[in-house]
Design a protein around this motif. Structure first.
Motif, short mmCIF file in Angstrom:
data_model
loop_
_atom_site.label_atom_id
_atom_site.label_comp_id
_atom_site.label_asym_id
_atom_site.label_seq_id
_atom_site.Cartn_x
_atom_site.Cartn_y
_atom_site.Cartn_z
N VAL A 125 -18.71 70.08 67.19
CA VAL A 125 -19.79 70.59 66.35
C VAL A 125 -19.28 70.96 64.95
CG1 VAL A 125 -21.28 71.33 68.23
CG2 VAL A 125 -19.52 72.89 67.37
N GLY A 126 -18.07 70.53 64.61
CA GLY A 126 -17.60 70.66 63.25
C GLY A 126 -16.73 71.86 62.94
N ASP A 127 -16.44 72.71 63.91
CA ASP A 127 -15.52 73.81 63.66
C ASP A 127 -14.10 73.27 63.46
OD1 ASP A 127 -17.22 76.28 64.17
OD2 ASP A 127 -17.50 75.20 66.05
N VAL A 128 -13.37 73.85 62.52
CA VAL A 128 -11.96 73.52 62.32
C VAL A 128 -11.16 74.80 62.59
CG1 VAL A 128 -10.21 72.75 60.69
CG2 VAL A 128 -12.49 71.71 60.66
N VAL A 129 -10.28 74.74 63.59
CA VAL A 129 -9.61 75.94 64.08
C VAL A 129 -8.11 75.70 64.20
CG1 VAL A 129 -9.49 77.63 65.96
CG2 VAL A 129 -11.68 76.54 65.41
N GLU A 130 -7.32 76.60 63.63
CA GLU A 130 -5.87 76.55 63.77
C GLU A 130 -5.45 77.38 64.97
OE1 GLU A 130 -3.88 77.87 60.29
OE2 GLU A 130 -4.55 76.19 59.04
N ALA A 131 -4.73 76.76 65.89
CA ALA A 131 -4.20 77.52 67.02
C ALA A 131 -3.10 78.44 66.53
CB ALA A 131 -3.65 76.57 68.09
N GLY A 132 -3.13 79.68 66.98
CA GLY A 132 -2.14 80.66 66.55
C GLY A 132 -2.47 82.02 67.10
#
Length: 207
Positions: A125-132
């Motif tokens: 759905v377009g979320d951009v998420v950095e794992a951390g």
């Protein structure tokens, strides 16, 4: 039970009205997502809407084919302490069904920042998420075939199931590290270490 069903949103016209109210929270040039965690509207019942395990949204048994509409709904999703998922606006909260996770991580990119590997995911759905540290990865092993299912924290209590294709790329980046005195197969991103499983368990499953 009939009393628990949201009668006001059982046809297309009322669904459109719900969409309009949700859109009012995301338009007008306001940056970011609606502050759904701060809203405390009354519970108005359950809506005949479901998010399947593959990320497809259904309304009254029919897939919602319009991507912008799905994206709009996704911005007003909230999972509460009761473990249930809701669509939330300032004036109403309606329950929906979620088969697995509400989002699916469909793409992953790898970069370096300050000498550390950073894994960045894009959801369906377009979320951009950095794992951390702020967006953790967790790993579940399910079924008789010991299927590995990774999940990424997106926001609030909402997670994305990492798709199978992305999971293979993710696992390739893992290595064995000592965690609390035990050799663990881990994924590292943004300086955070996410244990997947004990190293000896991985070796057993790989045979």
């Amino acid at each position: 039970m009939a009393d628990d069903t949201l009668k006001a949103t059982t046809d297309a016209a009322d669904l459109a009205a719900l969409i309009s109210r949700a859109a009012a929270q995301t338009e007008g040039g306001k940056p970011g997502l609606p502050p759904v965690e701060r809203w405390e509207p009354p519970f108005c019942g359950d809506l005949d809407m479901e998010i399947r395990a593959d990320g497809t949204w259904f309304y009254m048994g029919t897939p919602i084919g319009r991507a912008p509409l799905v994206r709009l709904f996704s911005t007003v999703l909230r999972k509460d302490e009761d473990g249930k998922t809701y669509l939330v606006t300032p004036v109403e909260k309606v329950g929906i069904r979620v088969e697995d996770a509400p989002f699916v991580a469909v793409e992953m990119s790898v970069s370096e920042r300050d000498g550390q590997t950073v894994l960045t995911f894009r959801t369906n759905v377009g979320d951009v998420v950095e794992a951390g540290p702020e967006h953790g990865l967790r790993f579940s092993i399910v079924g008789e075939n010991h299927e590995l299912k990774p999940y990424l924290h997106v926001r609030g209590r909402l997670e994305a199931l990492v798709s199978r294709a992305v999971m293979y790329d993710l696992v390739e980046r893992g290595d064995v590290r000592e965690v609390e005195g035990e050799a663990m197969f881990c994924i590292v991103s943004g300086g955070a270490v996410f244990p997947v499983m004990p190293a000896d368990e991985l070796e057993r499953l790989s045979r």
